[in-house]
Enzyme design. Structure first.
Site, PDB file in Angstrom:
ATOM      1  N   GLU A 268      -3.564   3.221  -7.140  1.00 18.96           N
ATOM      2  CA  GLU A 268      -3.988   4.303  -6.250  1.00 18.96           C
ATOM      3  C   GLU A 268      -3.000   5.467  -6.370  1.00 18.96           C
ATOM      4  OE1 GLU A 268      -6.428   3.009  -2.536  1.00 18.96           O
ATOM      5  OE2 GLU A 268      -4.354   2.478  -2.178  1.00 18.96           O
TER       6      GLU A 268
ATOM      7  N   HIS B 180       0.852  -1.193   0.000  1.00 20.29           N
ATOM      8  CA  HIS B 180       0.000   0.000   0.000  1.00 20.29           C
ATOM      9  C   HIS B 180       0.889   1.245   0.000  1.00 20.29           C
ATOM     10  CE1 HIS B 180      -2.794   3.105   1.356  1.00 20.29           C
ATOM     11  NE2 HIS B 180      -3.734   2.338   0.851  1.00 20.29           N
TER      12      HIS B 180
HETATM   13  O1  LIG Z   1      -5.652   4.440   0.429  1.00 20.64           O
HETATM   14  C1  LIG Z   1      -6.805   4.178   0.120  1.00 20.64           C
HETATM   15  C2  LIG Z   1      -7.375   2.815   0.263  1.00 20.64           C
HETATM   16  O2  LIG Z   1      -6.412   1.893   0.569  1.00 20.64           O
HETATM   17  C3  LIG Z   1      -7.705   5.207  -0.387  1.00 20.64           C
HETATM   18  O3  LIG Z   1      -8.009   6.053   0.658  1.00 20.64           O
HETATM   19  P1  LIG Z   1      -9.242   7.056   0.503  1.00 20.64           P
HETATM   20  O4  LIG Z   1     -10.441   6.238   0.135  1.00 20.64           O
HETATM   21  O5  LIG Z   1      -9.350   7.673   1.878  1.00 20.64           O
HETATM   22  O6  LIG Z   1      -8.855   8.039  -0.552  1.00 20.64           O
END
Ligand SMILES: O=C(CO)COP(=O)(O)O
Length: 214
Positions: free
Chosen positions: A133, A85
């Site tokens: 992400e 992550h």
């Molecule tokens: O890091 C995330 C999920 O692992 C995304 O975070 P948010 O949904 O708070 O933007």
């Protein structure tokens, strides 16, 4: 669609969120899961909800201190684990080792990455899924599916170019059902989200809204 709710270390009640997810899960075709902190895995799994770890280490039983052993995470009731992550980055060799450790323990894997190029590299390690992400959108409430749709489509192409069997999730700023639908239209098979549920005044209502159009 797979909706995976990462609780990070937000000061929410993990059992309250898990019970809300479990309740909504009974009424939707979407697949829902929660990723609490390691210390909460067992109690969250006991609610019956699909439970994911936020991380496991590339280690085996032995002389390791302060690590998360995949077998112990599975024993605590986890079904799968996030890896790499944005807030828990690993070196490439350690991502590979952690995927192997998770497989050994029977845990499903989602390897996170910042961008499509990293998604291709992550897919090459053979996880069950990858999640793109963009770090700059995490926690902003601005959904990646709206702010940067190309990154999602390019991530889907990058993963498919390496291994058609690796599914793609997207995350960052996802907080509404429309955001989840938009992610699906861009080719993602699921979403990874956190603050939209974990920081909501009413996590159950936030979840209802997320799965409503699915
Ligand atoms: O890091 C995330 C999920 O692992 C995304 O975070 P948010 O949904 O708070 O933007």
């Amino acid at each position: 669609m797979f909706v995976l709710v990462n609780l990070k270390t937000y000061p929410c009640d993990p059992i309250e969120v898990a019970e809300a997810v479990s309740d909504v899960d009974d009424r939707t075709d979407a697949r829902l899961a929660v990723a609490p902190q390691a210390a909460h895995l067992e109690r969250v799994a006991e609610t019956g909800v699909e439970t994911w770890a936020q991380h496991v280490d590339p280690i085996e039983h032995g002389s390791n201190t302060g690590h998360a052993l995949a077998e112990s995470v599975a024993d605590a009731g986890a079904d799968g684990t996030l890896l790499n992550h944005s807030e828990r980055r690993l070196k490439l060799a350690d991502i590979d080792g952690a995927v192997r450790a998770a497989e050994r323990a029977g845990l499903e894997t989602v390897v996170c990455a910042n961008n499509p190029a990293q998604i291709g590299a992550a897919a090459a390690l053979g996880p069950d899924a990858v999640a793109v992400e963009p770090p700059e959108l995490i926690g902003t409430g601005t959904p990646v599916s709206q702010a940067d749709p190309d990154v999602v489509e390019d991530a889907v192409d990058a993963a498919a170019g390496v291994d058609e069997d690796v599914s793609v999730l997207c995350g960052a700023g996802i907080s509404t059902g429309d955001d989840v639908v938009a992610a699906g239209e861009l080719g993602a098979e699921g979403v990874l989200l956190a603050s939209g549920v974990a920081k909501a005044d009413d996590p159950a209502a936030a979840l209802e809204d997320l799965v409503d159009p699915l």
